[in-house]
Design a protein around this motif. Sequence first.
Motif, PDB file in Angstrom:
ATOM      1  N   ASP A   1       0.337  11.757  -4.050  1.00 19.46           N
ATOM      2  CA  ASP A   1       0.696  10.352  -4.205  1.00 19.46           C
ATOM      3  C   ASP A   1       0.411   9.571  -2.925  1.00 19.46           C
ATOM      4  N   LEU A   2       0.671  10.197  -1.781  1.00 26.96           N
ATOM      5  CA  LEU A   2       0.364   9.563  -0.507  1.00 26.96           C
ATOM      6  C   LEU A   2      -1.144   9.402  -0.329  1.00 26.96           C
ATOM      7  N   ALA A   3      -1.914  10.384  -0.781  1.00 23.46           N
ATOM      8  CA  ALA A   3      -3.376  10.303  -0.676  1.00 23.46           C
ATOM      9  C   ALA A   3      -3.909   9.095  -1.451  1.00 23.46           C
ATOM     10  N   VAL A   4      -3.347   8.856  -2.629  1.00 28.23           N
ATOM     11  CA  VAL A   4      -3.760   7.695  -3.428  1.00 28.23           C
ATOM     12  C   VAL A   4      -3.402   6.398  -2.703  1.00 28.23           C
ATOM     13  N   GLU A   5      -2.199   6.342  -2.141  1.00 27.46           N
ATOM     14  CA  GLU A   5      -1.784   5.145  -1.404  1.00 27.46           C
ATOM     15  C   GLU A   5      -2.649   4.935  -0.164  1.00 27.46           C
ATOM     16  N   PHE A   6      -3.036   6.035   0.483  1.00 25.26           N
ATOM     17  CA  PHE A   6      -3.887   5.921   1.666  1.00 25.26           C
ATOM     18  C   PHE A   6      -5.269   5.378   1.293  1.00 25.26           C
TER      19      PHE A   6
ATOM     20  N   LYS B   1      -5.818   3.354  -1.129  1.00 25.57           N
ATOM     21  CA  LYS B   1      -5.590   1.929  -1.372  1.00 25.57           C
ATOM     22  C   LYS B   1      -5.573   1.160  -0.059  1.00 25.57           C
ATOM     23  N   TRP B   2      -4.924   1.717   0.962  1.00 28.29           N
ATOM     24  CA  TRP B   2      -4.884   1.068   2.271  1.00 28.29           C
ATOM     25  C   TRP B   2      -6.283   0.959   2.876  1.00 28.29           C
ATOM     26  N   MET B   3      -7.065   2.035   2.794  1.00 26.83           N
ATOM     27  CA  MET B   3      -8.423   2.001   3.337  1.00 26.83           C
ATOM     28  C   MET B   3      -9.264   0.947   2.611  1.00 26.83           C
ATOM     29  N   GLY B   4      -9.104   0.861   1.295  1.00 23.38           N
ATOM     30  CA  GLY B   4      -9.832  -0.152   0.539  1.00 23.38           C
ATOM     31  C   GLY B   4      -9.460  -1.556   0.972  1.00 23.38           C
TER      32      GLY B   4
ATOM     33  N   VAL C   1       1.047   7.299  17.133  1.00 16.84           N
ATOM     34  CA  VAL C   1      -0.327   7.793  16.998  1.00 16.84           C
ATOM     35  C   VAL C   1      -0.362   8.934  15.984  1.00 16.84           C
ATOM     36  N   ILE C   2      -1.270   8.816  15.016  1.00 11.79           N
ATOM     37  CA  ILE C   2      -1.447   9.852  13.993  1.00 11.79           C
ATOM     38  C   ILE C   2      -2.808  10.509  14.208  1.00 11.79           C
ATOM     39  N   GLN C   3      -2.814  11.816  14.466  1.00 14.66           N
ATOM     40  CA  GLN C   3      -4.077  12.524  14.635  1.00 14.66           C
ATOM     41  C   GLN C   3      -4.685  12.864  13.266  1.00 14.66           C
ATOM     42  N   GLN C   4      -5.996  12.804  13.207  1.00 13.38           N
ATOM     43  CA  GLN C   4      -6.678  13.004  11.931  1.00 13.38           C
ATOM     44  C   GLN C   4      -6.351  14.368  11.318  1.00 13.38           C
ATOM     45  N   LYS C   5      -6.288  15.407  12.127  1.00 11.52           N
ATOM     46  CA  LYS C   5      -6.032  16.745  11.590  1.00 11.52           C
ATOM     47  C   LYS C   5      -4.653  16.821  10.940  1.00 11.52           C
ATOM     48  N   ASP C   6      -3.665  16.141  11.522  1.00  8.67           N
ATOM     49  CA  ASP C   6      -2.320  16.126  10.935  1.00  8.67           C
ATOM     50  C   ASP C   6      -2.302  15.286   9.661  1.00  8.67           C
ATOM     51  N   LEU C   7      -3.045  14.182   9.675  1.00  5.33           N
ATOM     52  CA  LEU C   7      -3.112  13.319   8.496  1.00  5.33           C
ATOM     53  C   LEU C   7      -3.751  14.048   7.325  1.00  5.33           C
ATOM     54  N   GLU C   8      -4.805  14.806   7.581  1.00 10.20           N
ATOM     55  CA  GLU C   8      -5.489  15.523   6.500  1.00 10.20           C
ATOM     56  C   GLU C   8      -4.564  16.540   5.835  1.00 10.20           C
ATOM     57  N   VAL C   9      -3.753  17.243   6.616  1.00 11.44           N
ATOM     58  CA  VAL C   9      -2.799  18.200   6.053  1.00 11.44           C
ATOM     59  C   VAL C   9      -1.780  17.475   5.186  1.00 11.44           C
ATOM     60  N   LEU C  10      -1.274  16.339   5.685  1.00 16.53           N
ATOM     61  CA  LEU C  10      -0.271  15.577   4.953  1.00 16.53           C
ATOM     62  C   LEU C  10      -0.826  15.058   3.627  1.00 16.53           C
ATOM     63  N   LEU C  11      -2.062  14.552   3.643  1.00 17.16           N
ATOM     64  CA  LEU C  11      -2.668  14.037   2.415  1.00 17.16           C
ATOM     65  C   LEU C  11      -2.930  15.165   1.419  1.00 17.16           C
TER      66      LEU C  11
ATOM     67  N   CYS D   1       0.814  -1.221   0.000  1.00 14.80           N
ATOM     68  CA  CYS D   1       0.000   0.000   0.000  1.00 14.80           C
ATOM     69  C   CYS D   1       0.844   1.266   0.000  1.00 14.80           C
ATOM     70  N   PHE D   2       1.921   1.287   0.773  1.00 16.27           N
ATOM     71  CA  PHE D   2       2.720   2.494   0.944  1.00 16.27           C
ATOM     72  C   PHE D   2       4.161   2.270   0.505  1.00 16.27           C
ATOM     73  N   THR D   3       4.715   3.261  -0.180  1.00 16.20           N
ATOM     74  CA  THR D   3       6.141   3.239  -0.471  1.00 16.20           C
ATOM     75  C   THR D   3       6.908   3.584   0.804  1.00 16.20           C
ATOM     76  N   GLU D   4       8.208   3.302   0.805  1.00 13.96           N
ATOM     77  CA  GLU D   4       9.031   3.637   1.957  1.00 13.96           C
ATOM     78  C   GLU D   4       9.012   5.142   2.216  1.00 13.96           C
ATOM     79  N   GLU D   5       8.994   5.930   1.140  1.00 16.43           N
ATOM     80  CA  GLU D   5       8.942   7.389   1.287  1.00 16.43           C
ATOM     81  C   GLU D   5       7.649   7.819   1.977  1.00 16.43           C
ATOM     82  N   SER D   6       6.533   7.201   1.594  1.00 12.20           N
ATOM     83  CA  SER D   6       5.252   7.563   2.196  1.00 12.20           C
ATOM     84  C   SER D   6       5.188   7.122   3.654  1.00 12.20           C
TER      85      SER D   6
END
Length: 240
Positions: free
Chosen positions: A123-128, A130-133, A108-118, A18-23
Amino acid sequence: MTDTLQRKPVSQVANSDCFTEESLTKLKEIMYEMRAEAGNHLFWEGDTADKLYFLKRGQVKITKASDEGKSFILYVYNTGDLFGQVDPFQNSVHSFNAEVMENSIIGVIQQKDLEVLLWQHGDLAVEFMKWMGLMHRMTQTKFRDLMMFGKPGALCSTLIRLCNSYGKNHGSEIVITKKLTNSELADMIGATRESVNRMLGDLKRGNIIAMENNYIVVKDLSYLRDICQCENCPVDMCRI
């Protein structure tokens, strides 16, 4: 028995698919670390779902309580697993409980921080996504096995998942290297310990499985697949 090559841990397979090493590095940069002792809970059913958890070391099980108070084990997460529930469209609550099974270190990843990152990294958003799917498909296949093929099919499916998650090949046989009690197996399929005892006994008499030093040895994997009408799902999906 003579040891052969250990299978690659499924958690590593799932994350690398689902995720590259960079992601993964980007996700780790926004984590804060916490320690949790065995027996504690990361969250309870009904708690606000606004975090993801990355298991740096340890083990966590996800459970669901029935109306009768029986606890049903849905997942067992190990080192390297990412899990949790976030909903980008509405405030949501957890549908399950997360119990720490051994002393663990968790990012622990907080949702607000994750949303900014995505938002910053498409590219990370697409991988994320894929992980959710993948997480949704894992849940769907587990409920399919439990609901459509009865307790024998659910047990056979669980044994296959245990082989994928903890199996070590010994020639044509697979040793499940995680010791489980019949009560724990019962909790994984929503059955009683007595019915699991009976079904395991039938599989032993049929030379489908054996027990060696309290480890389950799967001797005929194709039989298990036939009983639960295995669809040969990818190994990153067919896991505990």
